[in-house]
Motif scaffolding. Structure first.
Motif, PDB file in Angstrom:
ATOM      1  N   LEU A 245       0.842  -1.194   0.000  1.00 11.31           N
ATOM      2  CA  LEU A 245       0.000   0.000   0.000  1.00 11.31           C
ATOM      3  C   LEU A 245       0.879   1.247   0.000  1.00 11.31           C
ATOM      4  N   LYS A 246       0.440   2.273  -0.715  1.00 12.28           N
ATOM      5  CA  LYS A 246       1.211   3.512  -0.747  1.00 12.28           C
ATOM      6  C   LYS A 246       1.398   4.088   0.652  1.00 12.28           C
ATOM      7  N   SER A 247       0.421   3.879   1.504  1.00 11.24           N
ATOM      8  CA  SER A 247       0.516   4.419   2.861  1.00 11.24           C
ATOM      9  C   SER A 247       1.650   3.768   3.653  1.00 11.24           C
ATOM     10  N   ARG A 248       2.111   2.602   3.212  1.00 13.08           N
ATOM     11  CA  ARG A 248       3.212   1.925   3.894  1.00 13.08           C
ATOM     12  C   ARG A 248       4.574   2.290   3.310  1.00 13.08           C
ATOM     13  N   MET A 249       4.568   2.982   2.169  1.00 13.06           N
ATOM     14  CA  MET A 249       5.820   3.307   1.497  1.00 13.06           C
ATOM     15  C   MET A 249       6.449   4.559   2.107  1.00 13.06           C
ATOM     16  N   THR A 250       6.772   4.464   3.394  1.00  8.27           N
ATOM     17  CA  THR A 250       7.517   5.553   4.027  1.00  8.27           C
ATOM     18  C   THR A 250       8.991   5.430   3.638  1.00  8.27           C
ATOM     19  N   LYS A 251       9.751   6.467   3.857  1.00  4.81           N
ATOM     20  CA  LYS A 251      11.165   6.439   3.496  1.00  4.81           C
ATOM     21  C   LYS A 251      11.895   5.321   4.233  1.00  4.81           C
ATOM     22  N   SER A 252      11.614   5.176   5.517  1.00  8.14           N
ATOM     23  CA  SER A 252      12.317   4.165   6.307  1.00  8.14           C
ATOM     24  C   SER A 252      11.914   2.754   5.883  1.00  8.14           C
TER      25      SER A 252
END
Length: 279
Positions: A245-252
């Motif tokens: 999910l895009k919401s999980r694609m954080t930098k870290s």
């Protein structure tokens, strides 16, 4: 750059082909393949004699002869529903071998599972098949997501998804151009993906070492990453990819997943080279 070369020989015992299938040459072979395709389209219900006759152009006696031969070879089996046929288990055996080119599938499966359990996303192994990418293995974590392919064996035109970018990036320019020209209409009509966008992502792959894929009109809420698996000459044997999910694609999270994928591919490389000294 990660490279992968394995020369381990795999021996496959193939049963003698029934003469009833091959007695009239290439035309009969084509008819047999058409029967298998009709059967596959029947899904879990399989196909009936009427299904075959409605879709195919050859006679009832020819159909019965081929059905008998394909059952004898294990490529068809009887359905629990009387009078219907299902694909046979011999195809599953052959398919497992076909999906394990260079030992990729066997090497990747536990590593994809490790990644899925550790990070929770969906992880895939893809390989090139002509102008398409085919999914050889998929493992889902605690946060499985939708994908362009629904299961192992699913196909996509090269250009769709991050694994396609990783596979295309290391082909020769002429070969890559030929593939994209062939797929261009389908990419735009079915996925709203333009060739310019693919070429931009290929440039990103070559510069940064990982692919992101081109965002089209389908699955806009999902994102992904992929890295190539290259042979000793730098040619792509496959690609390992992740969807989330895009919401999980954080930098870290992105950096952690990429590092995890790179470590697992590196371990695959070492294991593949180790196989060279077996036997």
């Amino acid at each position: 750059m990660l490279c992968f070369s394995s020369h381990r020989q795999i021996t496959i015992n193939i049963m003698p082909v029934n003469e009833s299938i091959t007695s009239s040459g290439p035309t009969t072979l084509v008819h047999a393949m058409q029967i298998l395709q009709v059967t596959a389209r029947g899904g879990h219900r399989g196909a009936s004699v009427d299904d075959y006759l409605n879709e195919l152009s050859f006679s009832r006696p020819t159909l019965y002869r081929l059905l008998k031969g394909l059952k004898q070879q294990g490529f068809l089996r009887s359905s629990p529903i009387r009078g219907r046929y299902l694909l046979g288990y011999e195809l599953l055996v052959l398919g497992a071998q076909a999906g394990n080119g260079a030992g990729l599938r066997d090497l990747a499966r536990p590593r994809l599972l490790t990644l899925a359990q550790r990070w929770g996303d969906s992880f895939y192994l893809f390989a090139r098949d002509g102008v398409n990418a085919v999914c050889l293995e998929v493992q889902n974590g605690a946060y499985p997501v939708g994908s362009f392919v629904r299961a192992t064996g699913g196909r996509l035109p090269l250009g769709v998804g991050q694994a396609s970018i990783a596979l295309l990036a290391y082909l020769g320019a002429d070969e890559r151009s030929e593939i994209l020209n062939h797929n261009a209409e389908q990419l735009m009509d079915e996925y709203a993906i333009a060739i310019d966008g693919i070429e931009a992502e290929i440039a990103h792959q070559l510069k940064h070492g990982y692919a992101r894929g081109v965002e089209g009109s389908l699955l806009p809420e999902y994102s992904g990453l992929a890295i190539p698996i290259l042979d000793h000459s730098g040619h792509p044997l496959g690609a390992m990819s992740c969807s989330m999910l895009k919401s999980r694609m954080t930098k870290s999270h992105k950096l952690e997943v990429l590092q995890g994928m790179q470590e697992e591919v590196a371990a695959m490389v070492n294991q593949a080279h180790g196989l060279l000294y077996l036997d």
